[in-house]
Design a protein around this motif. Structure first.
Motif, PDB file in Angstrom:
ATOM      1  N   ASP A 179       0.751  -1.088  -0.183  1.00 27.62           N
ATOM      2  CA  ASP A 179      -0.089  -0.152   0.055  1.00 27.62           C
ATOM      3  C   ASP A 179       0.842   1.271  -0.076  1.00 27.62           C
ATOM      4  N   MET A 180       0.371   2.286  -0.622  1.00 21.51           N
ATOM      5  CA  MET A 180       1.354   3.308  -1.053  1.00 21.51           C
ATOM      6  C   MET A 180       0.660   4.511  -0.413  1.00 21.51           C
ATOM      7  N   ILE A 181       1.632   5.543  -0.314  1.00 24.98           N
ATOM      8  CA  ILE A 181       1.337   6.977  -0.020  1.00 24.98           C
ATOM      9  C   ILE A 181       2.097   7.889  -0.955  1.00 24.98           C
ATOM     10  N   PHE A 182       1.074   8.582  -1.637  1.00 20.28           N
ATOM     11  CA  PHE A 182       1.808   9.209  -2.559  1.00 20.28           C
ATOM     12  C   PHE A 182       1.722  11.075  -2.124  1.00 20.28           C
ATOM     13  N   VAL A 183       2.382  11.771  -2.208  1.00 21.69           N
ATOM     14  CA  VAL A 183       2.585  13.401  -1.578  1.00 21.69           C
ATOM     15  C   VAL A 183       3.246  14.090  -2.949  1.00 21.69           C
ATOM     16  N   VAL A 184       2.353  14.886  -3.245  1.00 21.73           N
ATOM     17  CA  VAL A 184       2.498  15.668  -4.606  1.00 21.73           C
ATOM     18  C   VAL A 184       2.400  17.281  -4.048  1.00 21.73           C
ATOM     19  N   VAL A 185       3.179  18.070  -4.742  1.00 19.62           N
ATOM     20  CA  VAL A 185       3.033  19.497  -4.687  1.00 19.62           C
ATOM     21  C   VAL A 185       3.241  20.150  -5.881  1.00 19.62           C
ATOM     22  N   ALA A 186       2.429  21.208  -6.217  1.00 22.57           N
ATOM     23  CA  ALA A 186       2.449  21.763  -7.543  1.00 22.57           C
ATOM     24  C   ALA A 186       2.516  23.111  -7.514  1.00 22.57           C
ATOM     25  N   ASP A 187       3.277  23.959  -8.378  1.00 21.27           N
ATOM     26  CA  ASP A 187       3.108  25.433  -8.357  1.00 21.27           C
ATOM     27  C   ASP A 187       1.794  25.821  -8.962  1.00 21.27           C
ATOM     28  N   HIS A 218      12.736  23.698  -2.836  1.00 26.66           N
ATOM     29  CA  HIS A 218      11.443  23.642  -3.804  1.00 26.66           C
ATOM     30  C   HIS A 218      10.639  24.999  -3.517  1.00 26.66           C
ATOM     31  N   LEU A 219      10.599  25.765  -2.641  1.00 30.31           N
ATOM     32  CA  LEU A 219       9.576  26.808  -2.422  1.00 30.31           C
ATOM     33  C   LEU A 219      10.163  28.232  -2.836  1.00 30.31           C
ATOM     34  N   THR A 220       9.372  29.047  -2.980  1.00 33.94           N
ATOM     35  CA  THR A 220       9.718  30.602  -3.274  1.00 33.94           C
ATOM     36  C   THR A 220       8.680  31.568  -2.522  1.00 33.94           C
ATOM     37  N   ALA A 221       9.189  32.471  -2.029  1.00 32.19           N
ATOM     38  CA  ALA A 221       8.451  33.514  -1.372  1.00 32.19           C
ATOM     39  C   ALA A 221       7.161  34.082  -2.115  1.00 32.19           C
ATOM     40  N   GLY A 222       6.005  34.061  -1.349  1.00 31.30           N
ATOM     41  CA  GLY A 222       4.937  34.782  -1.956  1.00 31.30           C
ATOM     42  C   GLY A 222       4.045  33.977  -3.026  1.00 31.30           C
ATOM     43  N   GLN A 223       3.989  32.843  -2.906  1.00 32.60           N
ATOM     44  CA  GLN A 223       3.645  32.041  -4.041  1.00 32.60           C
ATOM     45  C   GLN A 223       2.504  31.027  -3.440  1.00 32.60           C
ATOM     46  N   PRO A 224       1.611  30.946  -4.201  1.00 35.50           N
ATOM     47  CA  PRO A 224       0.569  29.715  -3.911  1.00 35.50           C
ATOM     48  C   PRO A 224       1.104  28.254  -4.646  1.00 35.50           C
ATOM     49  N   TYR A 225       0.584  27.494  -3.658  1.00 35.33           N
ATOM     50  CA  TYR A 225       0.842  26.180  -4.379  1.00 35.33           C
ATOM     51  C   TYR A 225      -0.235  25.189  -3.981  1.00 35.33           C
ATOM     52  N   SER A 226      -0.247  23.991  -4.712  1.00 34.36           N
ATOM     53  CA  SER A 226      -1.335  22.951  -4.590  1.00 34.36           C
ATOM     54  C   SER A 226      -0.616  21.713  -3.952  1.00 34.36           C
ATOM     55  N   ALA A 227      -1.312  20.931  -3.270  1.00 35.00           N
ATOM     56  CA  ALA A 227      -0.535  19.824  -2.708  1.00 35.00           C
ATOM     57  C   ALA A 227      -1.799  18.861  -2.446  1.00 35.00           C
ATOM     58  N   PHE A 228      -1.527  17.388  -2.677  1.00 37.19           N
ATOM     59  CA  PHE A 228      -2.343  16.366  -2.279  1.00 37.19           C
ATOM     60  C   PHE A 228      -1.683  15.284  -1.538  1.00 37.19           C
ATOM     61  N   VAL A 229      -2.328  14.524  -0.717  1.00 40.57           N
ATOM     62  CA  VAL A 229      -1.706  13.163  -0.256  1.00 40.57           C
ATOM     63  C   VAL A 229      -2.848  12.200  -0.506  1.00 40.57           C
ATOM     64  N   GLU A 230      -2.321  11.140  -1.099  1.00 48.99           N
ATOM     65  CA  GLU A 230      -2.982   9.957  -1.562  1.00 48.99           C
ATOM     66  C   GLU A 230      -2.812   8.784  -0.901  1.00 48.99           C
ATOM     67  N   PHE A 231      -3.821   7.943  -0.494  1.00 46.48           N
ATOM     68  CA  PHE A 231      -3.443   6.381  -0.029  1.00 46.48           C
ATOM     69  C   PHE A 231      -3.937   5.496  -0.843  1.00 46.48           C
ATOM     70  N   PRO A 232      -3.461   4.853  -1.663  1.00 46.57           N
ATOM     71  CA  PRO A 232      -3.969   3.671  -2.509  1.00 46.57           C
ATOM     72  C   PRO A 232      -3.615   2.424  -1.862  1.00 46.57           C
ATOM     73  N   HIS A 233      -4.964   1.657  -1.339  1.00 48.41           N
ATOM     74  CA  HIS A 233      -4.747   0.520  -0.724  1.00 48.41           C
ATOM     75  C   HIS A 233      -4.816  -0.623  -1.772  1.00 48.41           C
ATOM     76  N   VAL A 234      -4.091  -1.405  -1.961  1.00 44.51           N
ATOM     77  CA  VAL A 234      -3.872  -2.826  -2.975  1.00 44.51           C
ATOM     78  C   VAL A 234      -4.985  -3.722  -2.753  1.00 44.51           C
ATOM     79  N   VAL A 235      -5.938  -4.084  -3.665  1.00 43.22           N
ATOM     80  CA  VAL A 235      -6.729  -4.844  -3.509  1.00 43.22           C
ATOM     81  C   VAL A 235      -6.219  -6.422  -3.971  1.00 43.22           C
ATOM     82  N   ASP A 236      -6.043  -6.221  -5.180  1.00 43.70           N
ATOM     83  CA  ASP A 236      -5.297  -7.202  -6.085  1.00 43.70           C
ATOM     84  C   ASP A 236      -4.111  -6.852  -6.916  1.00 43.70           C
ATOM     85  N   SER A 237      -3.237  -7.753  -6.918  1.00 41.46           N
ATOM     86  CA  SER A 237      -2.054  -7.389  -7.875  1.00 41.46           C
ATOM     87  C   SER A 237      -1.529  -8.847  -8.641  1.00 41.46           C
TER      88      SER A 237
END
Length: 289
Positions: A179-187, A218-237
């Motif tokens: 089972d994975m954890i994805f953390v992503v940040v975008a400008d 990775h960060l710059t002053a005075g900027q907006p960013y977007s982020a997400f954290v995702e949990f994919p739970h593996v059922v079958d592989s």
């Protein structure tokens, strides 16, 4: 880069002698939430989709997906440039997505110049036949050992991103992908500046992790960013002729960030583009890989 969590090495060598086009394919039934600046969650949707990720210079000639117990025409994967994709809809409740796309066996057929797999079955069924999406994620942020607001991120300090418990996280009993954890940040333009990595493509974060450190470079002053954290739970592989595939129940939480300092967001759109197809509260100014 310093990262305060345990990495697991993906099995990049699986089946390399058999094929060099497909990295992996996945079928996902998920929930998506938006988190505001005080930590409150709002349900965005339930989502059902499938993706095929290619290896560098990989080619997919055709791809199809079908439920095992239906006679309808199979769905065709669409080439989106960075991957191949099947969109099967956003829904307001788990009951609605389960009714439209019941749990059960799904068949995958993929053709590349080097390999063909036909109607490979993978199960998408939780305990007692029920959907088993992880509990919603609450994201936390810390700098210099103190909890901070997402709209007051110091661009001169490393940012530690944490998350609530992975309610059903586990190791894959088949030994293919945990089972994975994805953390992503975008400008503000949707360009990804940080990603914890995908399985079968190098290092990736697993359910064992509780936080990650993003270096201040990775960060710059005075900027907006977007982020997400995702949990994919593996059922079958399964790995078929060197092609890894898995099904998952997943949940993701999206969070807007803003760094302190003089505002320097010239050229940023009024509304940032969605980070992916699950972020349905964002106007789709452009599709983001």
């Amino acid at each position: 880069m310093k990262r305060a969590f345990l990495f697991t090495l993906a099995m990049t060598g699986i089946g390399c002698a058999e094929q060099s086009d497909i990295s992996f394919f996945v079928l996902v039934k998920s929930s998506n939430y938006a988190q505001d600046s005080i930590g409150e969650l709002r349900l965005l949707n339930y989502h059902f989709f499938s993706e095929v990720f290619l290896q560098p210079d990989g080619v997919l000639e055709s791809g199809r997906l079908q439920r095992a117990d239906t006679d309808g025409a199979p769905l065709e994967y669409e080439d989106r440039g960075d991957n191949f994709y099947i969109e099967m809809g956003h829904f307001e409740s788990q009951e609605a997505v389960d009714q439209a796309h019941p749990n059960g066996t799904y068949l995958f057929s993929l053709t590349t110049p080097g390999v063909q797999i036909r109607e490979v079955p993978l199960e998408l069924v939780g305990p007692s036949g029920q959907t088993d999406i992880p509990a919603p994620i609450t994201i936390s942020l810390m700098q210099a050992g103190l909890k901070i607001s997402p709209i007051a991120v110091d661009p001169d300090q490393d940012l530690v991103v944490g998350w609530s418990e992975y309610s059903n996280g586990r190791s894959d009993p088949r030994g293919i992908v945990d089972d994975m954890i994805f953390v992503v940040v975008a400008d503000c333009h949707g360009e990804r500046i940080f990603h914890t990595g995908l399985p079968f493509q190098g290092q990736y974060s697993t359910y064992r992790s509780r936080e990650i450190s993003i270096e201040s470079q990775h960060l710059t002053a005075g900027q907006p960013y977007s982020a997400f954290v995702e949990f994919p739970h593996v059922v079958d592989s399964k790995v078929t002729r060197g092609v890894p595939g898995f099904t998952s129940y997943a949940t993701a939480t999206y969070l807007d960030l803003h760094t302190t300092g003089p505002i320097s967001n010239a050229g940023c759109p009024d509304v940032p583009p969605p980070m992916d197809t699950g972020q349905t509260d964002r106007k789709e100014l452009q599709r983001v890989p």
